[in-house]
Design a protein around this motif. Structure first.
Motif, PDB file in Angstrom:
ATOM      1  N   HIS A 135       0.824  -1.202   0.000  1.00  0.00           N
ATOM      2  CA  HIS A 135       0.000   0.000   0.000  1.00  0.00           C
ATOM      3  C   HIS A 135       0.862   1.257   0.000  1.00  0.00           C
ATOM      4  O   HIS A 135       0.616   2.195  -0.764  1.00  0.00           O
ATOM      5  CB  HIS A 135      -0.946  -0.007   1.205  1.00  0.00           C
ATOM      6  CG  HIS A 135      -1.905   1.116   1.193  1.00  0.00           C
ATOM      7  ND1 HIS A 135      -1.774   2.201   2.014  1.00  0.00           N
ATOM      8  CD2 HIS A 135      -3.013   1.334   0.445  1.00  0.00           C
ATOM      9  CE1 HIS A 135      -2.759   3.049   1.771  1.00  0.00           C
ATOM     10  NE2 HIS A 135      -3.527   2.546   0.831  1.00  0.00           N
ATOM     11  N   ASN A 136       1.897   1.286   0.815  1.00  0.00           N
ATOM     12  CA  ASN A 136       2.783   2.459   0.868  1.00  0.00           C
ATOM     13  C   ASN A 136       3.543   2.665  -0.441  1.00  0.00           C
ATOM     14  O   ASN A 136       3.686   3.786  -0.909  1.00  0.00           O
ATOM     15  CB  ASN A 136       3.771   2.343   2.028  1.00  0.00           C
ATOM     16  CG  ASN A 136       3.084   2.464   3.367  1.00  0.00           C
ATOM     17  OD1 ASN A 136       1.990   3.008   3.478  1.00  0.00           O
ATOM     18  ND2 ASN A 136       3.726   1.938   4.386  1.00  0.00           N
ATOM     19  N   HIS A 137       4.043   1.581  -1.039  1.00  0.00           N
ATOM     20  CA  HIS A 137       4.818   1.722  -2.266  1.00  0.00           C
ATOM     21  C   HIS A 137       3.935   1.988  -3.475  1.00  0.00           C
ATOM     22  O   HIS A 137       4.318   2.738  -4.371  1.00  0.00           O
ATOM     23  CB  HIS A 137       5.701   0.498  -2.481  1.00  0.00           C
ATOM     24  CG  HIS A 137       6.898   0.502  -1.589  1.00  0.00           C
ATOM     25  ND1 HIS A 137       6.826   0.182  -0.257  1.00  0.00           N
ATOM     26  CD2 HIS A 137       8.183   0.832  -1.826  1.00  0.00           C
ATOM     27  CE1 HIS A 137       8.009   0.302   0.294  1.00  0.00           C
ATOM     28  NE2 HIS A 137       8.862   0.699  -0.630  1.00  0.00           N
ATOM     29  N   ALA A 138       2.764   1.374  -3.534  1.00  0.00           N
ATOM     30  CA  ALA A 138       1.855   1.620  -4.666  1.00  0.00           C
ATOM     31  C   ALA A 138       1.390   3.064  -4.652  1.00  0.00           C
ATOM     32  O   ALA A 138       1.319   3.717  -5.694  1.00  0.00           O
ATOM     33  CB  ALA A 138       0.666   0.667  -4.605  1.00  0.00           C
ATOM     34  N   ALA A 139       1.087   3.584  -3.476  1.00  0.00           N
ATOM     35  CA  ALA A 139       0.655   4.980  -3.372  1.00  0.00           C
ATOM     36  C   ALA A 139       1.776   5.927  -3.805  1.00  0.00           C
ATOM     37  O   ALA A 139       1.521   6.963  -4.412  1.00  0.00           O
ATOM     38  CB  ALA A 139       0.210   5.285  -1.947  1.00  0.00           C
ATOM     39  N   ALA A 140       3.021   5.576  -3.527  1.00  0.00           N
ATOM     40  CA  ALA A 140       4.145   6.425  -3.917  1.00  0.00           C
ATOM     41  C   ALA A 140       4.379   6.385  -5.434  1.00  0.00           C
ATOM     42  O   ALA A 140       4.825   7.366  -6.020  1.00  0.00           O
ATOM     43  CB  ALA A 140       5.405   5.984  -3.186  1.00  0.00           C
ATOM     44  N   LEU A 141       4.070   5.270  -6.078  1.00  0.00           N
ATOM     45  CA  LEU A 141       4.301   5.129  -7.512  1.00  0.00           C
ATOM     46  C   LEU A 141       3.188   5.749  -8.360  1.00  0.00           C
ATOM     47  O   LEU A 141       3.422   6.137  -9.499  1.00  0.00           O
ATOM     48  CB  LEU A 141       4.451   3.649  -7.875  1.00  0.00           C
ATOM     49  CG  LEU A 141       5.693   2.967  -7.313  1.00  0.00           C
ATOM     50  CD1 LEU A 141       5.652   1.479  -7.601  1.00  0.00           C
ATOM     51  CD2 LEU A 141       6.949   3.590  -7.902  1.00  0.00           C
TER      52      LEU A 141
ATOM     53  N   VAL B  17      -4.350   4.982  -3.786  1.00  0.00           N
ATOM     54  CA  VAL B  17      -4.485   3.540  -3.940  1.00  0.00           C
ATOM     55  C   VAL B  17      -5.103   2.994  -2.660  1.00  0.00           C
ATOM     56  O   VAL B  17      -4.670   3.327  -1.559  1.00  0.00           O
ATOM     57  CB  VAL B  17      -3.116   2.880  -4.197  1.00  0.00           C
ATOM     58  CG1 VAL B  17      -3.253   1.384  -4.323  1.00  0.00           C
ATOM     59  CG2 VAL B  17      -2.483   3.459  -5.442  1.00  0.00           C
ATOM     60  N   THR B  18      -6.119   2.147  -2.806  1.00  0.00           N
ATOM     61  CA  THR B  18      -6.769   1.568  -1.630  1.00  0.00           C
ATOM     62  C   THR B  18      -6.363   0.116  -1.463  1.00  0.00           C
ATOM     63  O   THR B  18      -5.918  -0.536  -2.420  1.00  0.00           O
ATOM     64  CB  THR B  18      -8.304   1.638  -1.758  1.00  0.00           C
ATOM     65  OG1 THR B  18      -8.713   0.780  -2.836  1.00  0.00           O
ATOM     66  CG2 THR B  18      -8.775   3.057  -2.012  1.00  0.00           C
ATOM     67  N   VAL B  19      -6.547  -0.386  -0.277  1.00  0.00           N
ATOM     68  CA  VAL B  19      -6.227  -1.788  -0.009  1.00  0.00           C
ATOM     69  C   VAL B  19      -7.159  -2.703  -0.795  1.00  0.00           C
ATOM     70  O   VAL B  19      -6.811  -3.838  -1.118  1.00  0.00           O
ATOM     71  CB  VAL B  19      -6.290  -2.078   1.510  1.00  0.00           C
ATOM     72  CG1 VAL B  19      -6.074  -3.547   1.799  1.00  0.00           C
ATOM     73  CG2 VAL B  19      -5.235  -1.253   2.228  1.00  0.00           C
ATOM     74  N   ALA B  20      -8.340  -2.210  -1.178  1.00  0.00           N
ATOM     75  CA  ALA B  20      -9.268  -3.015  -1.985  1.00  0.00           C
ATOM     76  C   ALA B  20      -8.656  -3.386  -3.333  1.00  0.00           C
ATOM     77  O   ALA B  20      -9.067  -4.355  -3.957  1.00  0.00           O
ATOM     78  CB  ALA B  20     -10.577  -2.269  -2.182  1.00  0.00           C
ATOM     79  N   GLU B  21      -7.664  -2.619  -3.796  1.00  0.00           N
ATOM     80  CA  GLU B  21      -6.996  -2.890  -5.071  1.00  0.00           C
ATOM     81  C   GLU B  21      -5.804  -3.835  -4.922  1.00  0.00           C
ATOM     82  O   GLU B  21      -5.060  -4.049  -5.876  1.00  0.00           O
ATOM     83  CB  GLU B  21      -6.522  -1.573  -5.683  1.00  0.00           C
ATOM     84  CG  GLU B  21      -7.652  -0.612  -5.974  1.00  0.00           C
ATOM     85  CD  GLU B  21      -7.142   0.742  -6.386  1.00  0.00           C
ATOM     86  OE1 GLU B  21      -7.088   1.003  -7.604  1.00  0.00           O
ATOM     87  OE2 GLU B  21      -6.800   1.528  -5.489  1.00  0.00           O
ATOM     88  N   LEU B  22      -5.628  -4.383  -3.753  1.00  0.00           N
ATOM     89  CA  LEU B  22      -4.501  -5.271  -3.450  1.00  0.00           C
ATOM     90  C   LEU B  22      -4.436  -6.431  -4.446  1.00  0.00           C
ATOM     91  O   LEU B  22      -5.430  -7.118  -4.663  1.00  0.00           O
ATOM     92  CB  LEU B  22      -4.659  -5.816  -2.028  1.00  0.00           C
ATOM     93  CG  LEU B  22      -3.537  -6.668  -1.495  1.00  0.00           C
ATOM     94  CD1 LEU B  22      -2.339  -5.793  -1.163  1.00  0.00           C
ATOM     95  CD2 LEU B  22      -3.996  -7.398  -0.240  1.00  0.00           C
TER      96      LEU B  22
END
Length: 144
Positions: free
Chosen positions: A80-86, A92-97
């Motif tokens: 979650h932290n890295h996807a939001a940074a990219l 980006v939500t955790v639902a998109e995991l």
């Protein structure tokens, strides 16, 4: 975290989910090297997430089974932290995991343990009905 004991692992996991309805990640020990983990990614009319089987790569040295669910949840937080940074244009939500990785390393007291993740089944469970808190019986099964 609980042990499945004589119950089917999925039933034991569902009971654990019922005891901790707001937990994001719960696990049931299936045997001496396997943990069945429920990881919630979305809440609402039903809980959506992944049902993952986590198994020690080394059967002779499985490491701390009780840390397996937290290792999976640690991966969720990392993703979650890295996807939001990219992705700058949206949150980006955790639902998109995406499905969990094939393996994780758990390190406890500087000793690494490789854990293999299989059965990344995307599942939806009905919400657990909330019941009123009952007095805790110190002689009850949760204290044994």
């Amino acid at each position: 975290m609980a042990e499945a004991g004589d119950s089917p692992p999925l039933l034991a996991l569902d009971r654990l989910r019922g005891r901790y309805p707001y937990a994001r990640c719960v696990g049931t020990i299936v045997d001496g090297r396997t943990v069945l983990v429920w990881l919630t990614t979305a809440r609402g009319a039903s809980q959506t997430g992944y049902l993952v089987t986590m198994t020690a790569a080394d059967p002779q040295n499985p490491g701390p089974l009780s840390l397996y669910p937290s290792a999976l949840y640690g991966w969720v937080r990392w993703w979650h932290n890295h996807a939001a940074a990219l992705i700058d244009e949206r949150t980006v939500t955790v639902a998109e995991l995406p499905p969990p990785p094939l393996a994780l390393d758990v390190v406890e007291a500087w000793c690494p343990y490789r854990i293999e993740l299989t059965g990344h089944d995307r599942m939806t469970f009905p919400d657990v009905p909330l019941s009123p808190r009952l007095p805790v019986d110190p002689d009850g099964p949760e204290f044994r």
